[in-house]
Each structure stands twice: as C-alpha cells, then as structure tokens.
Scaffold this active site. Structure first.
Site, PDB file in Angstrom:
ATOM      1  N   CYS A   3       0.811  -1.231   0.000  1.00 30.96           N
ATOM      2  CA  CYS A   3       0.000   0.000   0.000  1.00 30.96           C
ATOM      3  C   CYS A   3       0.842   1.278   0.000  1.00 30.96           C
ATOM      4  CB  CYS A   3      -0.968   0.000   1.178  1.00 30.96           C
ATOM      5  SG  CYS A   3      -0.246  -0.505   2.729  1.00 30.96           S
TER       6      CYS A   3
ATOM      7  N   HIS B 179      -2.926   6.567   4.255  1.00 33.45           N
ATOM      8  CA  HIS B 179      -1.473   6.731   4.430  1.00 33.45           C
ATOM      9  C   HIS B 179      -1.032   8.084   3.847  1.00 33.45           C
ATOM     10  CE1 HIS B 179      -1.055   2.692   5.787  1.00 33.45           C
ATOM     11  NE2 HIS B 179      -0.439   2.133   4.763  1.00 33.45           N
TER      12      HIS B 179
HETATM   13  C1  2RA Z   1       0.890  -1.728   6.625  1.00 34.41           C
HETATM   14  N1  2RA Z   1       1.666  -1.732   4.336  1.00 34.41           N
HETATM   15  O1  2RA Z   1       0.494  -0.572   6.444  1.00 34.41           O
HETATM   16  C2  2RA Z   1       1.405  -2.574   5.483  1.00 34.41           C
HETATM   17  C3  2RA Z   1       0.486  -3.711   5.159  1.00 34.41           C
HETATM   18  N2  2RA Z   1      -0.790  -3.272   4.744  1.00 34.41           N
HETATM   19  O2  2RA Z   1       0.885  -2.289   7.744  1.00 34.41           O
END
Ligand code: 2RA
EC number: 1.2.1.11
Length: 338
Positions: A128, A241
C-alpha cells in the site's frame, strides 16, 4: 460478459472493501465466491440486500473461477495461489508472497498496465505505501527522470487490518474515559503516539516495509538503479497513508511543470495551495479513489530535486481498489477469462 470471481480473505478489512467496491464499480460478476480459513467458514457476509456463506478455502475452491483476489496474508497465498492458477483461475494477490518473483507482474494500472498481461496466472498487487507514494512520484518521473528518493511514511492503522483500527479506537476511548489501554497489535500505545516500526526489522536496521518501497518501486517503474531510503512510521490515523518525499531527478525540474504533471496523471489530483492551507490530509482521502499530491516545492538538498507530500486511502488505492483496477484492466482487454 460476466465473471465468476473469488475473494480469499473475505472477512478482513480489505476483503470487505473488495465486496463493496466490486459492487459500487459494477464489476460484471455472475458468481461471487467468498473464501476464508476454516475458522470463518459458514459465517455469512452481507452487502446491501445480498448475502453469501463463506466457504473454507481448499484447492478445489478455485475450480471454475475466472479470477480470485487474494487478501489473506502471504502464507495463504503461498498455500493456494499456484494451485488456483493451475486450475485456470487468475490470481490477483494482495500479499507480499510473489511480488518480487520473476514472471509475476507487480502492477499499478496507472503506471505499468502492460505488465498485467505478461502474467503466468498470478499478478501481484504492490504494498500500500509503495502504491500511494508512486501515485505522486511517477508523474514526476515521467517529466524529469527519477534518480533517488528519500521518503518518510505516516501509515494508518488500517494497514494492520481490523485489529489496528479496533486498537486505536479502544485506546482513544480509554484515554478519554481514563480506562486501561489494550496493546495487542502494536508493541507500544498507538493513540497519540508515533511508532517508527512497520513490519519486522532486518539486521541492517531497515524494516521489511521500508525495503518494499525500494524493491517494489524499482520493479514497478523498471528503474533497477533507483536509490531509495525510507522510514516507515505507524501513526494514529484510521485509513489513509501519507508520505513525505524528497526526490532527485536526472533533468532540471520546475514547480509549474511538476504541478502540471501531477494534475494530468490519472488517479492523482493536485491539492497544492499552502498559502490557503490547502494540502492533502488523511481525513480528506479516506474512502476516496484518487490520491492527493501537494506541498510541491524545490528540494533544498538535491540538485534537480523536488519535495512533495502524497496521501491515499490505504484500504482502497493501497489494496482493494488497485486489485480491482487490475481485474478491470484484464476485463477491458478481454483477458480475464481464466
Ligand atoms: C501496513 N503496508 O500498512 C502494510 C500492510 N498493509 O501495515
């Protein structure tokens, strides 16, 4: 044309969003088969007026499926993906199991769509934080030729699955009510805290998550010489994110050209008016298809450098949406029939 589609890991945070997005995007489905571990078999999953009984995943579960999106972790992908492919089911795998394998394309449809058609039965969905970072970086690479990257990620708890979301909720509530905070997912309190620790540490001091940014970035953009230093941080945010990036390019850069490149890139949108407090934020990009890019400015360290900020929904573009967009890519070209 409608397809028999499977979801392995249907009960997880990403699995549930896969069901939702497949319907919201009107993906042509004649049968949806929900697969999970024995623990979840027999449970019912619903979406609007539809419901499905979850089946235990066995090798036979993949018979007759045109495609199956895997989102149940690397061990389940290793257990079933090759068997499913052997049975004519195209696997779009959201785990890290096959991402760096030769012959397994690692695909972000807006960046390397053609790679999807070189699959041998398995297509890997990138990590991601990698996907979201590249949604900001790739248009700049197209404009100026990317050379090196220094990135810091601010990763939502949804990246740890439902457990991460529940832990942040519980700790926040406990803090407000003076109760005891539970620490089951993270080694430290995540509410009102920052953990510079996403996934396991290697001996060189980097984490597995940080090395994904380097290795996956090189493969997706076909830049084997790309240099990347990354620090991945878990933050008390639910779903989106964010990544702060400093990038060095081969060619001289301009802010105007950078903004134009981002604004013209499918799947990204420019939110860059800091004088009026306009920049992408996690709350604005939760349950949103596009990624937001802002804070574009000349980097003060790199020659031909730019600094920028990228935000995207970890569950959607970071996982479920990207996987469905790969399936849509195959459908659009008539290549989904297993
Ligand atoms: C996280 N990228 O954010 C890793 C797995 N989704 O924990």
């Amino acid at each position: 044309m409608a397809y028999k589609i499977g979801i392995l890991g249907a009960t997880g945070a990403v699995g549930q969003e896969l069901i939702r997005l497949l319907h919201e995007r009107n993906f042509p489905i004649s049968e949806l088969r929900l697969l999970a571990s024995a623990r979840s078999a027999g449970k019912t999953q619903t979406y609007q007026d539809k419901s499905w009984t979850i089946q235990e995943a066995t090798p036979d579960s993949f018979d007759g499926l045109d495609a199956c999106i895997f989102s149940a972790g690397a061990s389940q992908s290793k257990a079933f993906a090759e068997e499913a492919a052997k049975r004519g089911c195209i696997v779009i795998d959201n785990s890290s199991a096959f991402r760096m394998d030769e012959g397994v394309p690692l695909v972000v449809p807006e960046i390397n769509p053609d790679a999807a058609f070189e699959h041998k039965g398995i297509i890997a969905n990138p990590n991601c934080s990698t996907i979201i970072t590249l949604m900001g970086l790739y248009p700049l690479h197209q404009a100026f030729g990317l050379k090196s990257v220094i990135a810091s990620t601010y990763q939502a708890v949804s990246g740890s699955g439902t457990g991460g979301i529940v832990e942040l909720e519980q700790q926040t509530r406990a803090w407000a009510e003076g109760g005891e905070m539970k620490k089951e997912v993270y080694p430290h309190q995540i509410a009102f805290n920052l953990l510079p620790h996403v996934d396991v540490f290697f001996d060189d001091g980097y984490t597995k998550e940080e090395m994904k940014m380097l290795n996956e970035g090189r493969k997706i953009m076909s830049l084997p010489e790309l240099k990347v230093t990354c620090t991945c941080v878990r933050v008390p945010v639910f779903r989106a994110h964010c990544i702060s990036v400093s990038a060095e390019f081969e060619r001289p850069v301009s802010i105007e050209a950078a903004r134009e490149a981002v604004a013209g890139f499918e799947g990204s949108e420019l939110v860059d008016d800091p004088a009026n407090a306009k920049y992408p934020m996690p709350l604005d990009y939760s349950e949103v298809v596009n990624c937001g890019v802002g804070r574009i400015r000349k980097d003060q360290v790199f020659e031909n450098g730019l600094a920028l900020w990228v935000t995207g929904d970890q569950v959607w573009k970071g996982a479920a949406l990207n996987a469905i967009q790969i399936a849509e890519l195959l459908h659009d070209k008539g290549k989904l029939k297993g």
